[in-house]
Design a protein around this motif. Sequence first.
Motif, PDB file in Angstrom:
ATOM      1  N   GLN A   1      -0.255  -3.934  -1.658  1.00  0.00           N
ATOM      2  CA  GLN A   1       0.094  -2.883  -2.569  1.00  0.00           C
ATOM      3  C   GLN A   1      -0.841  -2.608  -3.404  1.00  0.00           C
TER       4      GLN A   1
ATOM      5  N   GLN B   1       1.978   1.207  -0.175  1.00  0.00           N
ATOM      6  CA  GLN B   1       2.061   0.091   0.496  1.00  0.00           C
ATOM      7  C   GLN B   1       1.517   0.067   1.735  1.00  0.00           C
TER       8      GLN B   1
ATOM      9  N   PRO C   1       7.147   1.726  -2.770  1.00  0.00           N
ATOM     10  CA  PRO C   1       6.325   1.886  -1.819  1.00  0.00           C
ATOM     11  C   PRO C   1       5.720   3.280  -1.629  1.00  0.00           C
TER      12      PRO C   1
ATOM     13  N   ILE D   1       1.862  -7.630   3.203  1.00  0.00           N
ATOM     14  CA  ILE D   1       2.051  -6.123   2.639  1.00  0.00           C
ATOM     15  C   ILE D   1       0.721  -6.158   1.493  1.00  0.00           C
TER      16      ILE D   1
END
Length: 313
Positions: A32, A22, A47, A30
């Motif tokens: 990803q 992340q 994460p 964010i």
Amino acid sequence: MEEKQLEHFSHEEHPLILCELQKENDDGSIDQKSAVCYGCQEQILGPAAYCCFACDFFLHKRCAELPRQITHPMHSLHPLVLLGRPAYSSGCCSCNACGQHWKYFTYHCSLCEFDLDVSCAILDQREIKLDCHDHPLRQQRPADIYCNACDKDGKDSSYLCAICPFWIHKKCALRPTTVKHKDHNHPLLLAYSLPSDYRSFEKSCPVCREKVHPSRWVYYCGPCRYFVHITCVVISQEDEGQLSEDIEYPISGEQDQNVVKLPSRNAAQELIARFLLKKDKISSSNDSGKTNILEEIFMDSHRKHPLVLSEKV
């Protein structure tokens, strides 16, 4: 993050590095990185994960740190060993819990050729406890099963007992204990088998006309002797979600005055007495003091044939 390397048996070509997947942007959003865990074949949403970018190989942190050997209640005779892929020449196995074909992380017993995918073996620990069963039931992935609740086959999410052969659809396991069926005036109670008081005679479902199996789940109204398969109940949208276990079950009031509570020693007399009380079924008394009663009547609950008044039962 401090770089952490792991030599993992499932990927001997290169060490796996614990990496951040992340990234926070300047605007607070964010990003990803899209990655699928090799071990359980689920999307990595956390994460960080163990990664080999050269081989496009990823593992959840939890999957990378799974124990190499476990004892499982479905196969308590021998320990199960974690393999990177099934031990068979085809490279595939059939999970002994959910039945799906599998070719990734597998817990295996070589003596018995027993296999569990990692989700059935250890990862998916969501459990429920039902009053009808002595052991906790563990949620399983969608699979073709024979349901011990509704007596039907079908592919669906399910709950499985890891100790004994008891397997039910998820939708059956989560059924409410009380429902209001659109074709019946009273609340219906859920029973995990046909109550013993009503097993003297065969019962048929009024919806599908098929036999109600004594050992399968059923919704029923005891005072009316009304039994319906759990898969045949149609709950109105207005009532769905508003029913709870706290609903009382009274049979009283004007709307229930014609309900006969069976079994009864004088059932025939009680039925006839209710017919006689109907104003539209009785004519006025004649001069001799006798009452003229209709010898044949039709009831809403039985319109196929007339009911004939008889002095003998």
